[in-house]
Design a protein around this motif. Structure first.
Motif, PDB file in Angstrom:
ATOM      1  N   VAL A 134      24.427  34.089  -2.220  1.00 20.28           N
ATOM      2  CA  VAL A 134      25.628  33.852  -3.004  1.00 20.28           C
ATOM      3  C   VAL A 134      25.324  34.151  -4.469  1.00 20.28           C
ATOM      4  O   VAL A 134      24.248  33.790  -4.964  1.00 20.28           O
ATOM      5  CB  VAL A 134      26.086  32.381  -2.857  1.00 20.28           C
ATOM      6  N   GLY A 136      25.362  33.333  -8.123  1.00 23.43           N
ATOM      7  CA  GLY A 136      25.506  32.140  -8.957  1.00 23.43           C
ATOM      8  C   GLY A 136      26.579  32.328 -10.018  1.00 23.43           C
ATOM      9  O   GLY A 136      26.956  33.440 -10.371  1.00 23.43           O
ATOM     10  N   ASP A 141      29.318  28.700  -4.031  1.00 24.13           N
ATOM     11  CA  ASP A 141      28.330  27.912  -3.287  1.00 24.13           C
ATOM     12  C   ASP A 141      28.917  26.571  -2.852  1.00 24.13           C
ATOM     13  O   ASP A 141      28.576  26.063  -1.786  1.00 24.13           O
ATOM     14  CB  ASP A 141      27.037  27.733  -4.081  1.00 24.13           C
ATOM     15  N   TYR A 144      30.806  27.167   0.414  1.00 21.54           N
ATOM     16  CA  TYR A 144      29.910  27.257   1.564  1.00 21.54           C
ATOM     17  C   TYR A 144      29.313  25.895   1.906  1.00 21.54           C
ATOM     18  O   TYR A 144      29.116  25.588   3.084  1.00 21.54           O
ATOM     19  CB  TYR A 144      28.824  28.306   1.333  1.00 21.54           C
ATOM     20  N   GLU A 151      21.930  24.795   0.296  1.00 20.98           N
ATOM     21  CA  GLU A 151      21.115  25.646  -0.567  1.00 20.98           C
ATOM     22  C   GLU A 151      19.655  25.461  -0.173  1.00 20.98           C
ATOM     23  O   GLU A 151      19.146  24.347  -0.132  1.00 20.98           O
ATOM     24  CB  GLU A 151      21.303  25.292  -2.036  1.00 20.98           C
ATOM     25  N   ARG A 154      16.704  29.642  -4.576  1.00 20.47           N
ATOM     26  CA  ARG A 154      17.428  30.221  -5.701  1.00 20.47           C
ATOM     27  C   ARG A 154      16.487  31.176  -6.412  1.00 20.47           C
ATOM     28  O   ARG A 154      15.363  30.813  -6.738  1.00 20.47           O
ATOM     29  CB  ARG A 154      17.894  29.111  -6.631  1.00 20.47           C
ATOM     30  N   ILE A 170      21.704  32.623  -4.924  1.00 16.92           N
ATOM     31  CA  ILE A 170      21.549  31.343  -4.245  1.00 16.92           C
ATOM     32  C   ILE A 170      21.472  31.628  -2.740  1.00 16.92           C
ATOM     33  O   ILE A 170      22.377  32.238  -2.171  1.00 16.92           O
ATOM     34  CB  ILE A 170      22.731  30.404  -4.542  1.00 16.92           C
ATOM     35  N   MET A 172      21.556  30.307   1.029  1.00 15.27           N
ATOM     36  CA  MET A 172      22.153  29.187   1.747  1.00 15.27           C
ATOM     37  C   MET A 172      21.932  29.387   3.244  1.00 15.27           C
ATOM     38  O   MET A 172      21.854  30.515   3.726  1.00 15.27           O
ATOM     39  CB  MET A 172      23.626  29.049   1.413  1.00 15.27           C
TER      40      MET A 172
END
Length: 177
Positions: A134, A136, A141, A144, A151, A154, A170, A172
């Motif tokens: 994802v 940032g 986020d 999700y 998460e 990162r 990110i 996830m």
């Protein structure tokens, strides 16, 4: 009204044009799906062709959501891992809902269909998790996270959306087992 979902639809001009139009509209509305605005369907076409080639090779699967008019309104591509230590999870890419349909719960419906497909569709075998990246700074986020994704990593400044505008990637994960 709801979307009608289909796994691995027939790839024809209607599908490719629909996905290209969706991808351009989502990108141009600010969606974080691999491009920054302004972008045209022609600029996106090579990325779609990579996904479609993966489908032919059996490394990718496509979930399409169609609206009440039968138009492509949502997508998610799954990418299987070929590394022998990672075949138990799939990547999720190009998760999109058309901007005109946002705010109606279609994103939630899409993510439920993504999970259901990974759990039940033939060919998914023993998939134990879905992983996605994802951008940032978009707040997506949190969306999700509401769908059950956690998460798990990162990478600072991994995505450069413009000079001087670097964003975290990110990572996830949604465990399925």
């Amino acid at each position: 009204m709801t979307l009608t979902f289909e796994v691995d639809p027939a790839v024809d001009r209607s599908l490719t044009d629909g996905v290209l139009a969706l991808w351009a509209d989502v990108s141009n509305a600010g969606g974080a799906v691999g491009f920054v605005p302004p972008v045209t369907p022609d600029a996106i076409r090579p990325a779609l062709l990579r996904h479609l080639t993966g489908m032919v090779q059996g490394t990718h699967r496509l979930l399409v959501g169609r609206d009440e008019e039968g138009e492509v309104a949502a997508t998610a591509f799954y990418a299987f891992n070929d590394h022998p230590l990672m075949t138990h999870w799939v990547w999720l890419y190009t998760v999109m809902v058309h901007p005109k349909h946002q705010g109606r719960g279609y994103g939630r419906d899409l993510m439920a269909a993504v999970e259901h497909t990974a759990r039940t569709a033939p060919g998914f075998g023993e998939i134990e998790a879905i992983r996605l990246g994802v951008r940032g700074g978009t707040g997506v986020d949190a969306f999700y996270a509401k769908a059950g994704y956690k998460e798990v990593g990162r990478i600072p400044d991994a995505l450069r959306v413009a000079p001087g505008d670097d964003r975290d990637e990110i990572l996830m994960l949604l465990p399925l087992r």
